[in-house]
Write an enzyme that holds these catalytic residues in place. Structure first.
Site, PDB file in Angstrom:
ATOM      1  N   ASN A  16      -0.572   9.274  -3.606  1.00  0.00           N
ATOM      2  CA  ASN A  16       0.369   9.516  -2.512  1.00  0.00           C
ATOM      3  C   ASN A  16       0.612  10.999  -2.235  1.00  0.00           C
ATOM      4  O   ASN A  16       1.172  11.358  -1.194  1.00  0.00           O
ATOM      5  CB  ASN A  16       1.710   8.832  -2.780  1.00  0.00           C
ATOM      6  CG  ASN A  16       1.652   7.320  -2.663  1.00  0.00           C
ATOM      7  OD1 ASN A  16       2.479   6.613  -3.227  1.00  0.00           O
ATOM      8  ND2 ASN A  16       0.670   6.804  -1.934  1.00  0.00           N
ATOM      9  N   THR A  37      -0.310   8.299  -7.792  1.00  0.00           N
ATOM     10  CA  THR A  37      -0.969   9.595  -7.920  1.00  0.00           C
ATOM     11  C   THR A  37      -1.723   9.946  -6.639  1.00  0.00           C
ATOM     12  O   THR A  37      -1.948  11.128  -6.354  1.00  0.00           O
ATOM     13  CB  THR A  37      -1.943   9.594  -9.110  1.00  0.00           C
ATOM     14  OG1 THR A  37      -2.827   8.458  -9.004  1.00  0.00           O
ATOM     15  CG2 THR A  37      -1.195   9.522 -10.430  1.00  0.00           C
ATOM     16  N   GLY A  57       6.210   2.490   5.493  1.00  0.00           N
ATOM     17  CA  GLY A  57       5.827   3.319   6.628  1.00  0.00           C
ATOM     18  C   GLY A  57       5.619   2.514   7.890  1.00  0.00           C
ATOM     19  O   GLY A  57       6.073   2.907   8.983  1.00  0.00           O
ATOM     20  N   ASP A  88       4.801  -2.494  -0.668  1.00  0.00           N
ATOM     21  CA  ASP A  88       3.983  -1.924   0.393  1.00  0.00           C
ATOM     22  C   ASP A  88       4.569  -2.231   1.775  1.00  0.00           C
ATOM     23  O   ASP A  88       5.076  -3.327   2.006  1.00  0.00           O
ATOM     24  CB  ASP A  88       2.561  -2.485   0.294  1.00  0.00           C
ATOM     25  CG  ASP A  88       1.569  -1.718   1.134  1.00  0.00           C
ATOM     26  OD1 ASP A  88       1.827  -0.540   1.442  1.00  0.00           O
ATOM     27  OD2 ASP A  88       0.528  -2.296   1.504  1.00  0.00           O
TER      28      ASP A  88
END
Length: 223
Positions: A62, A60, A17, A14
């Site tokens: 994302n 799923t 981004g 994680d």
């Protein structure tokens, strides 16, 4: 060095981004940096005595991200598989992709199948890549084909029945939840949460996570 007790490790990778945003970069550059970290920590896992490493690459959920990000991710995955499978094969890595293939671009599915075929006989370490994966979806898919009566029989219908339940699940970026990851397999996994964003997760952080695991006593419901 002595072999750690955490032979089967799963990671929620994680923070890609946020890593890109902090540097003023497009989000896909964070995913590229994250993919580099996966490759580096995979090699460290071999050195640290880990037998199976599972990474959460695309869930799923994302698909709800922006079309540009999803498209960039699909292109990056295809590029990485093409470029890195021969190299990982030479290093004795066995690759397995777990998750639903429905909805994934056909060309990418073909590459995933090719990578699995190419590396299927390798035994140095197994890299499980959770792609288009959801823990609840896996249980639902297994239940569709289940006609038995025991947990052992049910486990045979999971995406990768040969995958061991993880001894340890690591999550980076400071978040403290499983996010629909390995819901069946994580029943007795130890959890370690790290503050680093995934691209900053170093060999030292990996070793520290294993050391934290080793300091714990696992009871599996006993005393």
């Amino acid at each position: 060095m002595s072999e750690p007790s955490a032979r089967y490790v799963a990671i929620i990778t994680d923070g890609n981004g946020r890593w890109a945003k902090q540097r003023g970069l497009p989000v896909v550059e964070g995913h590229r940096a994250g993919a580099d970290t996966v490759k580096a920590r995979l090699r460290d896992a071999v050195d640290l005595g880990v037998h199976e490493l599972t990474v959460y690459s695309f869930s799923t959920e994302n698909w709800s991200r922006s079309p540009d990000e999803v498209e960039g991710l699909m292109a990056m995955f295809a590029e990485r598989i093409d470029r890195e499978t021969p190299e990982l094969h030479e290093e004795g890595v066995r690759m397995r992709f777990i998750g639903r293939r429905e909805g994934v671009p056909p060309g990418l599915v073909e590459r995933m199948d090719w990578a699995e075929r190419t590396t299927q006989d390798n035994s140095r370490i197994t890299l499980f890549v959770a792609f288009n994966y959801g823990g609840r979806a896996e249980i639902v898919d297994a239940a569709r084909n289940f006609t038995g009566s025991t947990e052992e029989e049910f486990s045979r219908h999971m995406y990768a029945p040969e995958m061991h339940d993880p001894d340890l699940i690591i999550r980076t970026s400071g978040e403290q939840r499983l996010s629909n990851y390995l819901m069946w397999q994580s029943a007795y996994s130890e959890l370690v949460f790290r503050d680093e964003l995934w691209p900053d997760f170093s060999r030292e952080a990996f070793a520290a996570s294993l050391a934290e695991f080793e300091a714990r006593r696992r009871r599996f419901g006993g005393r």
